[in-house]
Design a protein around this motif. Structure first.
Motif, PDB file in Angstrom:
ATOM      1  N   VAL A  92       0.839  -1.193   0.000  1.00  0.00           N
ATOM      2  CA  VAL A  92       0.000   0.000   0.000  1.00  0.00           C
ATOM      3  C   VAL A  92       0.883   1.257   0.000  1.00  0.00           C
ATOM      4  O   VAL A  92       1.936   1.268   0.639  1.00  0.00           O
ATOM      5  CB  VAL A  92      -0.906  -0.031   1.261  1.00  0.00           C
ATOM      6  CG1 VAL A  92      -1.635   1.271   1.470  1.00  0.00           C
ATOM      7  CG2 VAL A  92      -1.877  -1.196   1.168  1.00  0.00           C
ATOM      8  N   GLY A  96       6.336   2.471   2.505  1.00  0.00           N
ATOM      9  CA  GLY A  96       7.790   2.536   2.331  1.00  0.00           C
ATOM     10  C   GLY A  96       8.243   1.636   1.186  1.00  0.00           C
ATOM     11  O   GLY A  96       9.395   1.186   1.143  1.00  0.00           O
ATOM     12  N   LYS A  97       7.361   1.413   0.243  1.00  0.00           N
ATOM     13  CA  LYS A  97       7.621   0.481  -0.855  1.00  0.00           C
ATOM     14  C   LYS A  97       8.774   0.951  -1.756  1.00  0.00           C
ATOM     15  O   LYS A  97       9.707   0.195  -2.018  1.00  0.00           O
ATOM     16  CB  LYS A  97       6.328   0.318  -1.661  1.00  0.00           C
ATOM     17  CG  LYS A  97       6.353  -0.721  -2.733  1.00  0.00           C
ATOM     18  CD  LYS A  97       4.942  -1.120  -3.123  1.00  0.00           C
ATOM     19  CE  LYS A  97       3.960   0.027  -3.105  1.00  0.00           C
ATOM     20  NZ  LYS A  97       4.244   1.067  -4.107  1.00  0.00           N
ATOM     21  N   THR A  98       8.684   2.204  -2.199  1.00  0.00           N
ATOM     22  CA  THR A  98       9.713   2.707  -3.109  1.00  0.00           C
ATOM     23  C   THR A  98      11.071   2.786  -2.395  1.00  0.00           C
ATOM     24  O   THR A  98      12.098   2.370  -2.940  1.00  0.00           O
ATOM     25  CB  THR A  98       9.291   4.084  -3.671  1.00  0.00           C
ATOM     26  OG1 THR A  98       8.025   3.916  -4.310  1.00  0.00           O
ATOM     27  CG2 THR A  98      10.285   4.615  -4.679  1.00  0.00           C
ATOM     28  N   THR A  99      11.037   3.276  -1.164  1.00  0.00           N
ATOM     29  CA  THR A  99      12.284   3.355  -0.387  1.00  0.00           C
ATOM     30  C   THR A  99      12.871   1.954  -0.181  1.00  0.00           C
ATOM     31  O   THR A  99      14.082   1.748  -0.321  1.00  0.00           O
ATOM     32  CB  THR A  99      12.008   3.994   1.002  1.00  0.00           C
ATOM     33  OG1 THR A  99      11.230   5.171   0.804  1.00  0.00           O
ATOM     34  CG2 THR A  99      13.277   4.350   1.725  1.00  0.00           C
ATOM     35  N   LYS A 103      16.433   0.430  -1.114  1.00  0.00           N
ATOM     36  CA  LYS A 103      17.292  -0.136  -0.064  1.00  0.00           C
ATOM     37  C   LYS A 103      17.690  -1.562  -0.404  1.00  0.00           C
ATOM     38  O   LYS A 103      18.824  -1.972  -0.162  1.00  0.00           O
ATOM     39  CB  LYS A 103      16.523  -0.164   1.270  1.00  0.00           C
ATOM     40  CG  LYS A 103      16.380   1.151   1.990  1.00  0.00           C
ATOM     41  CD  LYS A 103      15.765   0.807   3.339  1.00  0.00           C
ATOM     42  CE  LYS A 103      15.077   1.912   4.032  1.00  0.00           C
ATOM     43  NZ  LYS A 103      14.338   1.442   5.213  1.00  0.00           N
ATOM     44  N   ARG A 124       1.787   6.903 -10.296  1.00  0.00           N
ATOM     45  CA  ARG A 124       2.252   8.088  -9.545  1.00  0.00           C
ATOM     46  C   ARG A 124       3.548   8.594 -10.156  1.00  0.00           C
ATOM     47  O   ARG A 124       4.592   7.943 -10.037  1.00  0.00           O
ATOM     48  CB  ARG A 124       2.527   7.723  -8.080  1.00  0.00           C
ATOM     49  CG  ARG A 124       1.286   7.642  -7.213  1.00  0.00           C
ATOM     50  CD  ARG A 124       1.663   7.651  -5.749  1.00  0.00           C
ATOM     51  NE  ARG A 124       2.728   6.720  -5.449  1.00  0.00           N
ATOM     52  CZ  ARG A 124       3.582   6.850  -4.456  1.00  0.00           C
ATOM     53  NH1 ARG A 124       3.527   7.898  -3.650  1.00  0.00           N
ATOM     54  NH2 ARG A 124       4.513   5.955  -4.243  1.00  0.00           N
ATOM     55  N   LYS A 238       9.799   0.757   9.151  1.00  0.00           N
ATOM     56  CA  LYS A 238       9.568   1.733  10.230  1.00  0.00           C
ATOM     57  C   LYS A 238       9.653   1.100  11.621  1.00  0.00           C
ATOM     58  O   LYS A 238       8.944   1.505  12.541  1.00  0.00           O
ATOM     59  CB  LYS A 238       8.232   2.466  10.013  1.00  0.00           C
ATOM     60  CG  LYS A 238       8.148   3.042   8.588  1.00  0.00           C
ATOM     61  CD  LYS A 238       6.987   3.956   8.348  1.00  0.00           C
ATOM     62  CE  LYS A 238       6.849   4.211   6.842  1.00  0.00           C
ATOM     63  NZ  LYS A 238       5.760   5.070   6.479  1.00  0.00           N
ATOM     64  N   ASP A 240      11.983   1.540  13.402  1.00  0.00           N
ATOM     65  CA  ASP A 240      12.629   2.571  14.215  1.00  0.00           C
ATOM     66  C   ASP A 240      11.577   3.469  14.861  1.00  0.00           C
ATOM     67  O   ASP A 240      11.901   4.291  15.702  1.00  0.00           O
ATOM     68  CB  ASP A 240      13.579   3.419  13.345  1.00  0.00           C
ATOM     69  CG  ASP A 240      12.902   3.933  12.073  1.00  0.00           C
ATOM     70  OD1 ASP A 240      12.182   3.149  11.411  1.00  0.00           O
ATOM     71  OD2 ASP A 240      13.073   5.119  11.744  1.00  0.00           O
ATOM     72  N   GLY A 263      13.084  -2.867   7.897  1.00  0.00           N
ATOM     73  CA  GLY A 263      13.509  -1.505   7.598  1.00  0.00           C
ATOM     74  C   GLY A 263      13.545  -0.711   8.885  1.00  0.00           C
ATOM     75  O   GLY A 263      12.593  -0.727   9.665  1.00  0.00           O
ATOM     76  N   THR A 264      14.665  -0.033   9.113  1.00  0.00           N
ATOM     77  CA  THR A 264      14.814   0.669  10.390  1.00  0.00           C
ATOM     78  C   THR A 264      15.196   2.137  10.208  1.00  0.00           C
ATOM     79  O   THR A 264      15.856   2.712  11.066  1.00  0.00           O
ATOM     80  CB  THR A 264      15.896  -0.020  11.248  1.00  0.00           C
ATOM     81  OG1 THR A 264      17.074  -0.148  10.423  1.00  0.00           O
ATOM     82  CG2 THR A 264      15.462  -1.389  11.722  1.00  0.00           C
ATOM     83  N   GLY A 265      14.806   2.726   9.081  1.00  0.00           N
ATOM     84  CA  GLY A 265      15.109   4.140   8.890  1.00  0.00           C
ATOM     85  C   GLY A 265      14.946   4.533   7.440  1.00  0.00           C
ATOM     86  O   GLY A 265      14.573   3.705   6.602  1.00  0.00           O
ATOM     87  N   GLU A 266      15.217   5.793   7.157  1.00  0.00           N
ATOM     88  CA  GLU A 266      14.972   6.311   5.804  1.00  0.00           C
ATOM     89  C   GLU A 266      16.207   6.241   4.899  1.00  0.00           C
ATOM     90  O   GLU A 266      16.125   6.560   3.725  1.00  0.00           O
ATOM     91  CB  GLU A 266      14.483   7.752   5.902  1.00  0.00           C
ATOM     92  CG  GLU A 266      13.170   7.867   6.665  1.00  0.00           C
ATOM     93  CD  GLU A 266      12.619   9.282   6.641  1.00  0.00           C
ATOM     94  OE1 GLU A 266      12.027   9.664   5.629  1.00  0.00           O
ATOM     95  OE2 GLU A 266      12.818   9.985   7.636  1.00  0.00           O
TER      96      GLU A 266
HETATM   97  P1  GDP Z   1       5.577   4.151  -0.772  1.00  0.00           P
HETATM   98  O1  GDP Z   1       4.451   5.120  -1.022  1.00  0.00           O
HETATM   99  O2  GDP Z   1       5.095   2.891  -0.148  1.00  0.00           O
HETATM  100  O3  GDP Z   1       6.440   3.905  -1.965  1.00  0.00           O
HETATM  101  O4  GDP Z   1       6.448   4.815   0.378  1.00  0.00           O
HETATM  102  P2  GDP Z   1       7.835   5.596   0.321  1.00  0.00           P
HETATM  103  O5  GDP Z   1       8.938   4.668  -0.031  1.00  0.00           O
HETATM  104  O6  GDP Z   1       7.672   6.828  -0.487  1.00  0.00           O
HETATM  105  O7  GDP Z   1       8.005   5.939   1.874  1.00  0.00           O
HETATM  106  C1  GDP Z   1       7.068   6.719   2.587  1.00  0.00           C
HETATM  107  C2  GDP Z   1       7.800   7.429   3.712  1.00  0.00           C
HETATM  108  O8  GDP Z   1       8.245   6.481   4.669  1.00  0.00           O
HETATM  109  C3  GDP Z   1       9.039   8.174   3.241  1.00  0.00           C
HETATM  110  O9  GDP Z   1       9.117   9.395   3.935  1.00  0.00           O
HETATM  111  C4  GDP Z   1      10.181   7.242   3.637  1.00  0.00           C
HETATM  112  O10 GDP Z   1      11.382   7.927   3.847  1.00  0.00           O
HETATM  113  C5  GDP Z   1       9.631   6.650   4.910  1.00  0.00           C
HETATM  114  N1  GDP Z   1      10.203   5.345   5.252  1.00  0.00           N
HETATM  115  C6  GDP Z   1      10.318   4.245   4.480  1.00  0.00           C
HETATM  116  N2  GDP Z   1      10.880   3.217   5.174  1.00  0.00           N
HETATM  117  C7  GDP Z   1      11.141   3.689   6.431  1.00  0.00           C
HETATM  118  C8  GDP Z   1      11.719   3.111   7.625  1.00  0.00           C
HETATM  119  O11 GDP Z   1      12.102   1.938   7.714  1.00  0.00           O
HETATM  120  N3  GDP Z   1      11.781   3.949   8.714  1.00  0.00           N
HETATM  121  C9  GDP Z   1      11.353   5.246   8.678  1.00  0.00           C
HETATM  122  N4  GDP Z   1      11.452   5.966   9.783  1.00  0.00           N
HETATM  123  N5  GDP Z   1      10.802   5.795   7.579  1.00  0.00           N
HETATM  124  C10 GDP Z   1      10.696   5.035   6.458  1.00  0.00           C
END
Ligand code: GDP
Length: 284
Positions: A92, A96-99, A103, A124, A238, A240, A263-266
């Motif tokens: 969904v 954090g899919k794209t991030t 990673k 998108r 997330k 973290d 995943g533990t951060g951005e």
């Molecule tokens: P998508 O819409 O599912 O592709 O989500 P995005 O990859 O754009 O991530 C949405 C937000 O969550 C962004 O601000 C990311 O930086 C943040 N994010 C993704 N993974 C993590 C994580 O493991 N920890 C934290 N704190 N933020 C995360």
């Protein structure tokens, strides 16, 4: 959340017998799912000291029962002998899919593998752009489509390109809009069918990204994506933040889908293999 559950239980009942109703409520809040909760309660009720359980005993039993459910070792991502391994990343929007796609690419790159990306969230424009920025930073090839173009055709084209260049892993980011769920699931089904035309086993992995802070919703998401795409694993993000990821226990226990990465951060390096014992220790 799970973390709160164990910590507050110990604080609240330290030295006193645990109250069963409160214990049940705490377990519900931990997002472990009803079957896991029942399993822990049954294990506790079967004990000789059930009438005067301490919080420490509850935590010990819960830990043992959760560990029994989770697989000991995470299945690693190995390349295939003579063709590109395709990893489809689904989930969904906002989880954090794209991030996580980026990673994961970095994770594999650091292990010495060649990687290509496909920006198949063509719904998108921002997602295409975002993945493009990551690809540039990582110096990884990316196949991008036009906004609103067919993601299945894009993944097919990316696979052909990756295979031709002997790239070991192709990671496809996909759309995650929720407001038109039926279309989304239909679209992901098509991506899978079209990829299978290029290689009958592709995609070789379909990983669902779930956000640890969304609690019980993650299980529902896993059910829906699993029905539509046949998941082979989960990436929980997330960790973290405030969520401690009890949902991955529910997803493993009720759907048999193992968590593969956390995943533990951005940042790019904030992705690690899921290790069940370590995970449970941190959850407590
Ligand atoms: P998508 O819409 O599912 O592709 O989500 P995005 O990859 O754009 O991530 C949405 C937000 O969550 C962004 O601000 C990311 O930086 C943040 N994010 C993704 N993974 C993590 C994580 O493991 N920890 C934290 N704190 N933020 C995360």
């Amino acid at each position: 959340m799970a973390f709160g559950f164990f910590k507050s239980l110990i604080q609240k009942f330290s030295g006193k017998p645990v109250d069963w109703d409160e214990l049940e409520e705490s377990l519900i809040r931990a997002d472990l799912g009803v079957p896991m909760m029942t399993r822990i309660m049954t294990a506790l009720q079967g004990r000789e000291d059930a009438e005067k359980l301490t919080a420490e005993t509850v935590v010990k039993v819960a830990r043992e029962e959760i560990i029994k459910v989770l697989p000991r070792d995470s299945v690693t991502l190995r390349p295939l002998a003579s063709k590109t391994k395709v990893i489809l990343v689904v989930g969904v929007n906002g989880t954090g899919k794209t991030t996580s796609t980026a990673k994961l690419a970095y994770f594999l790159q650091r292990k010495g593998h060649s990687v290509m990306l496909a920006a198949a969230d063509t719904f998108r424009a921002a997602a295409i752009e975002q993945l493009g920025v990551w690809a540039e930073r990582l110096n990884i090839d990316i196949v991008k489509g036009q906004y609103n173009s067919d993601p299945a055709a894009l993944c097919y084209e990316a696979y052909q390109s990756a295979d031709r260049k002997n790239v070991e892993f192709l990671i496809c980011d996909t759309a995650g809009r929720l407001h038109t769920k039926t279309n989304l699931m239909g679209e992901l089904g098509k991506v899978k069918r079209v990829l299978a035309k290029a290689d009958a086993q592709a995609p070789h992995e379909t990983l669902l990204v779930v956000d640890a802070t969304t609690g019980g919703n993650a299980l529902q998401q896993a059910k829906e994506f699993h029905a539509a795409t046949g998941l082979t694993g989960v990436i929980v993000t997330k960790l973290d933040g405030s969520g401690k990821g009890g949902c991955v226990v529910a997803i493993q226990n009720e759907l048999g889908i193992p968590t593969r990465f956390i995943g533990t951060g951005e940042k790019m390096e904030d992705l690690a293999f899921f290790e069940s014992r370590q995970f449970v220790e941190q959850m407590l």
